[in-house]
Design a protein around this motif. Structure first.
Motif, PDB file in Angstrom:
ATOM      1  N   CYS A   1      71.951 -75.812  10.602  1.00 34.96           N
ATOM      2  CA  CYS A   1      72.652 -74.569  10.280  1.00 34.96           C
ATOM      3  C   CYS A   1      71.692 -73.390  10.251  1.00 34.96           C
ATOM      4  CB  CYS A   1      73.323 -74.703   8.907  1.00 34.96           C
ATOM      5  SG  CYS A   1      74.309 -73.274   8.473  1.00 34.96           S
TER       6      CYS A   1
ATOM      7  N   PHE B   1      72.829 -70.377   8.918  1.00 38.69           N
ATOM      8  CA  PHE B   1      73.451 -69.386   8.042  1.00 38.69           C
ATOM      9  C   PHE B   1      72.640 -69.076   6.780  1.00 38.69           C
ATOM     10  CE2 PHE B   1      76.431 -68.859  11.031  1.00 38.69           C
ATOM     11  CZ  PHE B   1      77.774 -68.799  10.704  1.00 38.69           C
ATOM     12  N   ILE B   2      71.878 -70.020   6.282  1.00 40.74           N
ATOM     13  CA  ILE B   2      70.979 -69.778   5.142  1.00 40.74           C
ATOM     14  C   ILE B   2      71.679 -69.162   3.922  1.00 40.74           C
ATOM     15  CG2 ILE B   2      68.641 -68.980   4.566  1.00 40.74           C
ATOM     16  CD1 ILE B   2      68.527 -70.481   7.131  1.00 40.74           C
TER      17      ILE B   2
ATOM     18  N   ASN C   1      77.685 -77.072  10.795  1.00 42.69           N
ATOM     19  CA  ASN C   1      78.315 -75.769  11.055  1.00 42.69           C
ATOM     20  C   ASN C   1      79.000 -75.858  12.422  1.00 42.69           C
ATOM     21  OD1 ASN C   1      79.085 -73.129  10.999  1.00 42.69           O
ATOM     22  ND2 ASN C   1      77.101 -72.379  10.277  1.00 42.69           N
TER      23      ASN C   1
ATOM     24  N   GLU D   1      83.154 -73.047   8.933  1.00 43.35           N
ATOM     25  CA  GLU D   1      82.891 -71.756   8.306  1.00 43.35           C
ATOM     26  C   GLU D   1      83.869 -70.696   8.799  1.00 43.35           C
ATOM     27  OE1 GLU D   1      80.499 -72.761   5.480  1.00 43.35           O
ATOM     28  OE2 GLU D   1      80.827 -70.653   5.909  1.00 43.35           O
TER      29      GLU D   1
ATOM     30  N   ARG E   1      76.857 -65.106   1.531  1.00 42.24           N
ATOM     31  CA  ARG E   1      77.973 -65.566   2.363  1.00 42.24           C
ATOM     32  C   ARG E   1      78.308 -64.452   3.353  1.00 42.24           C
ATOM     33  NH1 ARG E   1      79.093 -70.333   3.288  1.00 42.24           N
ATOM     34  NH2 ARG E   1      81.354 -70.192   3.166  1.00 42.24           N
TER      35      ARG E   1
HETATM   36  S1  SF4 Z   1      76.568 -73.613   2.799  1.00 40.40           S
HETATM   37 FE1  SF4 Z   1      77.108 -74.277   4.835  1.00 40.40          FE
HETATM   38  S2  SF4 Z   1      76.936 -72.427   6.073  1.00 40.40           S
HETATM   39 FE2  SF4 Z   1      75.806 -72.052   4.202  1.00 40.40          FE
HETATM   40  S3  SF4 Z   1      73.702 -72.634   4.684  1.00 40.40           S
HETATM   41 FE3  SF4 Z   1      74.700 -74.402   3.781  1.00 40.40          FE
HETATM   42  S4  SF4 Z   1      75.423 -75.596   5.507  1.00 40.40           S
HETATM   43 FE4  SF4 Z   1      75.001 -73.544   6.248  1.00 40.40          FE
END
Ligand code: SF4
Length: 428
Positions: A153, A155-156, A198, A231, A270
């Motif tokens: 992923c 997105f961090i 993701n 997501e 987010r």
């Molecule tokens: S919550 Fe989901 S989208 Fe966010 S960093 Fe973790 S795996 Fe990636």
């Protein structure tokens, strides 16, 4: 014949990967036995998404060693990737493999020779290249087959350890996932569940997420394609319109929300606001009337005030969704959130989680209640509490009595009542 036993913690992706590891062992002549039975090789496929997951992993490893003291014990996956040394210090562990190595466990078990010093093989996950999977999953006793299509992923999110445990986002080579999907159809699987970390970011050989799904829909024998967690910002409205028309794409979306408060969403890094989430859910419900939408909620994020918690509660109360999974926040090493002040005390987290779990049950009940007396199609999987059990495409659990063997059959049920989170009905 050597015996192997595998135990999985965590997500669907981990389940899919355990199935692949099991298949590679079967190909090497191992017999897969139930967890807890006598075995020569014990494998724990770990998760590290929360503190609780870490401790469950340690307990599972210790239990494996206690139950089979002579067995070769291998601990693999996300927790191994993040805490290899700590795990190797558990007395009785022989091998620790990270996420890049775990699918090739069979190459690392060295004839099951127990070692004085545990071996650690755990490389950094840097690649972004498309990947292939030599083997396919065994899916023992499963009716729905988890199909791994993506990993990692980019997105961090500030609370999340997954990008470090699983690396950057990368997709499975299109031809390779189609190969396994066709094999699954040949084996009689009627439903495949698209899994990854993701998955909405899927892209390979000119195929994006939607075009990959339309190709999967062409496979004879596969009757249902289910999207696992996805997501919000990766779902195009075109996919929802396609879902409304499709014969095979399940009317089910699991879209993590985490919080219904914009200040908290911001601190979580987010990529959407609460309003954007509402707008999308309402678009889905309007476009696909019977759609079942689920979500994940993270309770007790650092600094979450009573008011911000109330905002999340109110937000979810108003949202037309079917169910939610509730997680309590815990610090993950070196994540931005772990360095944030104003951590929430355990009792408050517990109380807030309890409130949300109870609300989730009421949501699920209200969603299912609409189907009392209304025929629904169910793919039956197993017998539980003496009743055949399966799921509708919009993810309602349904049970019915039947004296015939109806596993892996798609049959119609008219629900008569609800017990807990399950519709109980009569086969038509
Ligand atoms: S919550 Fe989901 S989208 Fe966010 S960093 Fe973790 S795996 Fe990636």
């Amino acid at each position: 014949m050597m015996k192997a036993s595998l135990y999985t913690l965590g997500c669907r992706l981990n389940q899919a990967e355990t199935g692949i590891i099991a298949k590679t062992l079967v190909d090497r002549g191992y017999e897969i036995v139930e967890w807890g039975e006598h075995t020569d090789l014990a494998v724990v496929n770990t998760c590290t998404v929360t503190e609780k997951a870490d401790s469950k992993c340690r307990n599972a490893v210790r239990k494996a060693i206690r139950t089979n003291p002579d067995a070769f014990v291998a601990v693999v996956g996300c927790y191994s990737q993040m805490a290899a040394k700590l795990i190797s210090e558990i007395d009785g562990v022989d091998l620790v493999l990270g996420n890049a190595e775990k699918l090739r466990l069979a190459d690392h078990i060295n004839g099951l020779q127990k070692l004085d010093t545990p071996r650690i093989v755990c490389s950094r996950l840097v690649t972004r290249d498309d990947f292939t999977i030599e083997s396919e999953s065994t899916h023992e006793n499963h009716t729905r087959a988890n199909l791994k299509i993506q990993d990692g992923c980019d997105f961090i999110c500030s609370f999340c350890i997954i990008p470090r445990a699983r690396g950057r986002s990368r997709s499975r080579k299109f031809s390779d996932l189609m190969r396994e999907a066709n094999q699954l159809a040949d084996k009689g699987f009627r439903e495949i569940v698209l899994t990854g970390v993701n998955i909405g970011t899927y892209e390979s050989d000119g195929h994006d997420f939607l075009s990959m799904i339309t190709e999967l829909e062409k496979i004879d024998g596969i009757e249902r394609i289910r999207i696992s967690s996805i997501e919000l910002t990766t779902i195009r409205r075109e996919l929802v319109r396609h879902m409304a028309e499709s014969e095979k794409l399940c009317r089910h979306l699991h879209i993590p929300l985490q919080s219904g408060d914009d200040t908290i969403l911001d601190k979580m890094s987010r990529r959407h606001s609460a309003q954007e989430y509402t707008d999308f859910v309402e678009y889905c419900v309007k476009t696909v009337p019977e759609i079942g939408i689920g979500t994940d909620i993270l309770i007790g994020f650092p600094g979450e005030t009573d008011e911000q918690f109330r905002n999340t509660k109110k937000f979810l109360a108003d949202l037309p969704i079917e169910y939610f999974h509730v997680f309590a926040y815990s610090d993950r090493d070196n994540t931005p959130a772990s360095r944030m002040p104003d951590k929430i005390d355990p009792d408050t987290k517990k109380l807030r989680s309890h409130i949300m779990i109870e609300m989730g049950k009421r949501k699920r009940y209200a969603f299912c209640e609409r189907y009392i007396g209304k025929p629904v199609d169910v793919l039956f999987e197993s017998i539980e509490d003496g009743l055949w059990t399966g799921f509708t495409d919009n993810y309602m659990r349904v049970q019915a009595e039947c004296d015939k063997h109806i596993r892996n059959q798609m049959l119609t049920v008219v629900p008569e009542r609800i017990e807990g989170d399950t519709l109980i009905g009569k086969l038509v």
